[in-house]
Design a protein around this motif. Structure first.
Motif, mmCIF file in Angstrom:
data_model
loop_
_atom_site.group_PDB
_atom_site.id
_atom_site.type_symbol
_atom_site.label_atom_id
_atom_site.label_comp_id
_atom_site.label_asym_id
_atom_site.label_seq_id
_atom_site.Cartn_x
_atom_site.Cartn_y
_atom_site.Cartn_z
ATOM 1 N N ASP A 167 -2.977 3.129 -2.969
ATOM 2 C CA ASP A 167 -1.714 2.623 -2.441
ATOM 3 C C ASP A 167 -1.684 2.782 -0.926
ATOM 4 N N ARG A 168 -1.214 1.758 -0.244
ATOM 5 C CA ARG A 168 -1.090 1.791 1.210
ATOM 6 C C ARG A 168 0.296 1.316 1.608
ATOM 7 N N LEU A 169 0.638 1.595 2.850
ATOM 8 C CA LEU A 169 1.893 1.064 3.378
ATOM 9 C C LEU A 169 1.779 -0.448 3.529
ATOM 10 N N SER A 170 2.840 -1.159 3.158
ATOM 11 C CA SER A 170 2.873 -2.593 3.416
ATOM 12 C C SER A 170 3.074 -2.829 4.913
ATOM 13 N N ALA A 171 2.888 -4.074 5.329
ATOM 14 C CA ALA A 171 3.065 -4.403 6.747
ATOM 15 C C ALA A 171 4.485 -4.086 7.202
ATOM 16 N N GLN A 172 5.491 -4.448 6.386
ATOM 17 C CA GLN A 172 6.876 -4.188 6.776
ATOM 18 C C GLN A 172 7.180 -2.693 6.766
ATOM 19 N N GLU A 173 6.643 -1.964 5.797
ATOM 20 C CA GLU A 173 6.864 -0.519 5.767
ATOM 21 C C GLU A 173 6.274 0.153 7.000
ATOM 22 N N MET A 174 5.139 -0.352 7.461
ATOM 23 C CA MET A 174 4.528 0.228 8.648
ATOM 24 C C MET A 174 5.377 -0.041 9.888
ATOM 25 N N VAL A 175 5.867 -1.264 10.014
ATOM 26 C CA VAL A 175 6.728 -1.606 11.151
ATOM 27 C C VAL A 175 7.995 -0.759 11.111
ATOM 28 N N SER A 176 8.635 -0.688 9.946
ATOM 29 C CA SER A 176 9.883 0.069 9.828
ATOM 30 C C SER A 176 9.668 1.550 10.093
ATOM 31 N N THR A 177 8.523 2.083 9.673
ATOM 32 C CA THR A 177 8.213 3.486 9.930
ATOM 33 C C THR A 177 8.077 3.754 11.418
ATOM 34 N N CYS A 178 7.401 2.874 12.125
ATOM 35 C CA CYS A 178 7.232 3.057 13.576
ATOM 36 C C CYS A 178 8.580 2.987 14.300
ATOM 37 N N VAL A 179 9.435 2.062 13.891
ATOM 38 C CA VAL A 179 10.761 1.960 14.508
ATOM 39 C C VAL A 179 11.569 3.212 14.219
#
Length: 429
Positions: A254-266
């Protein structure tokens, strides 16, 4: 704090949540709790004491929320799984009796709703586990020399100028620079981060205006687009930064999705620096009004860790945190139904005399200090160790290198109450 992107209004198909028999005459709760008033935001603590004396839970009609002012209740409710940061893991908007956000706000909600702060299990558990693999104690430890170098440079510049605005010249740039360094954001782009963060965080205030929402939507789009491009570069050319570590983090495939990665950085930027900015400025404003405490801290730097915890308790940077009621609960005989919203008053809880001795007294050596400024339970602040490192570096530098720090002008508070901070704090050396 939930993102209140639209006025809450009474739910459809569920009770309005208002008490069956509203109090006759003037509402004492509305008289005391006035988050839109500048005088209340400047010093809410006397009103909080009265709210605590009135009881453990209070209906607040202007935002259709239940206010919870006591430390024991706030601490317990932060851990209560009958409450949630969101309800969408269990209910649709219609099932929960809440209107869906306006379509025009969708970019903000896409960004916000995929971040750890506004998720519940199982998504919260999965994402926090993956982020924790990247955001390790070793990551924070590796940043320590960077944080101290940045703090020393900012304080050195203030010294050369003979003083200045501690908000604009120290409190704001330090945590932004640290988060940018951690994420691997190029130095030339770092000036974009603070305005984006400020605009997005405007949505966490009570009943934000449409103008606030429009700014948050625009910042969400711009920041999201920027991060997607940066993430794409890191996929092609990984580095030692946190974005590269987030890309690599996986658990049983399991990996972070693209949106989850963006939201995590924000989220790391917003949550990772807003509280630090306000703890720095509010903390120095407190010390400047308590010269004896300031001198004691200069004389004994070993007091600094306990002093920072006390400054976060004494003048809490995040005053209010919200939770949805997913299953009926009862507080002191008041049944609060599913679909209602609680406003947990962190600032009041941190001044509760039932938990803290001499709660309105600043005691930099306070040993028993279970403040809740970083939250509690599964949503306890992931960045707390980094925040403490940044605060120790900036306070330590100023205490050591500015022994004659003096206030130039009485500061003003920024509009807003949930994320509570000063516009500026002008000092001279």
């Amino acid at each position: 704090m939930n993102a209140r992107a639209h006025a809450p209004g009474p739910p459809s198909g569920l009770p309005s949540h208002a008490p069956a028999e509203p109090p006759a005459g003037p509402d004492p709760v509305a008289r005391l709790f006035r988050p839109a008033d500048a005088d209340f935001a400047a010093d809410p603590y006397p009103a909080f004491a009265e709210l605590r004396a009135l009881g453990r839970v209070h209906w607040y009609a202007p935002t259709r929320q239940y206010l919870v002012p006591h430390h024991a209740d706030v601490s317990a409710l932060l851990r209560d799984r009958r409450l949630g940061r969101t309800y969408l893991h269990r209910f649709t908007h219609e099932e929960f009796g809440r209107p869906a956000p306006p379509p025009a706000h969708e970019p903000f909600h896409t960004l916000n709703d995929h971040g750890l702060l506004d998720l519940e299990a199982p998504d919260h558990t999965r994402i926090r586990r993956l982020v924790t693999k990247a955001f390790t104690p070793r990551t924070v430890q590796r940043l320590e020399p960077v944080v101290r170098r940045l703090a020393a440079g900012l304080v050195g510049e203030l010294r050369r100028e003979g003083g200045g605005d501690l908000v604009a010249q120290l409190a704001e740039p330090l945590p932004v620079a640290v988060i940018a360094e951690m994420l691997g954001i190029p130095a030339a782009d770092r000036g974009l981060l603070r305005p984006w963060s400020a605009d997005i965080c405007g949505m966490y205030e009570l009943n934000p205006s449409e103008e606030t929402a429009a700014r948050a939507v625009r910042a969400s789009v711009e920041f999201g687009d920027y991060l997607r491009e940066l993430i794409a570069h890191r996929r092609e050319d990984p580095g030692e930064d946190l974005i590269s570590a987030l890309i690599a983090a996986h658990d049983e495939g399991d990996r972070l999705s693209a949106q989850e990665m963006v939201s995590t950085c924000v989220l790391l930027l917003n949550a990772g620096h807003e509280a630090t900015v306000n703890t720095t400025a509010n903390g120095w404003w407190t010390l400047l009004r308590h010269p004896g405490a300031q001198e004691a801290l200069r004389a004994d730097p070993a007091l600094l860790p306990a002093a920072l915890e006390e400054l976060m308790r004494y003048d809490t940077p995040l005053q209010l945190f919200e939770r949805w009621v997913l299953d009926d609960i009862e507080i002191d005989g008041t049944v609060i139904p599913r679909g209602a919203e609680l406003a947990l008053l962190f600032g009041s809880a941190n001044r509760d005399g039932a938990r803290f001795e001499r709660p309105d007294e600043l005691d930099l050596a306070r040993a028993d200090n279970p403040h809740i400024s970083f939250g509690a339970g599964v949503h306890y602040c992931l960045g707390a160790p980094l925040a403490r490192l940044e605060l120790a570096a900036s306070f330590g530098e100023l205490l050591h290198r500015a022994p004659a720090l003096r206030l130039v002008a009485e500061p003003e508070w920024k509009p807003g109450f949930v994320i509570r901070g000063l516009r500026e704090l002008r000092v001279e050396f």
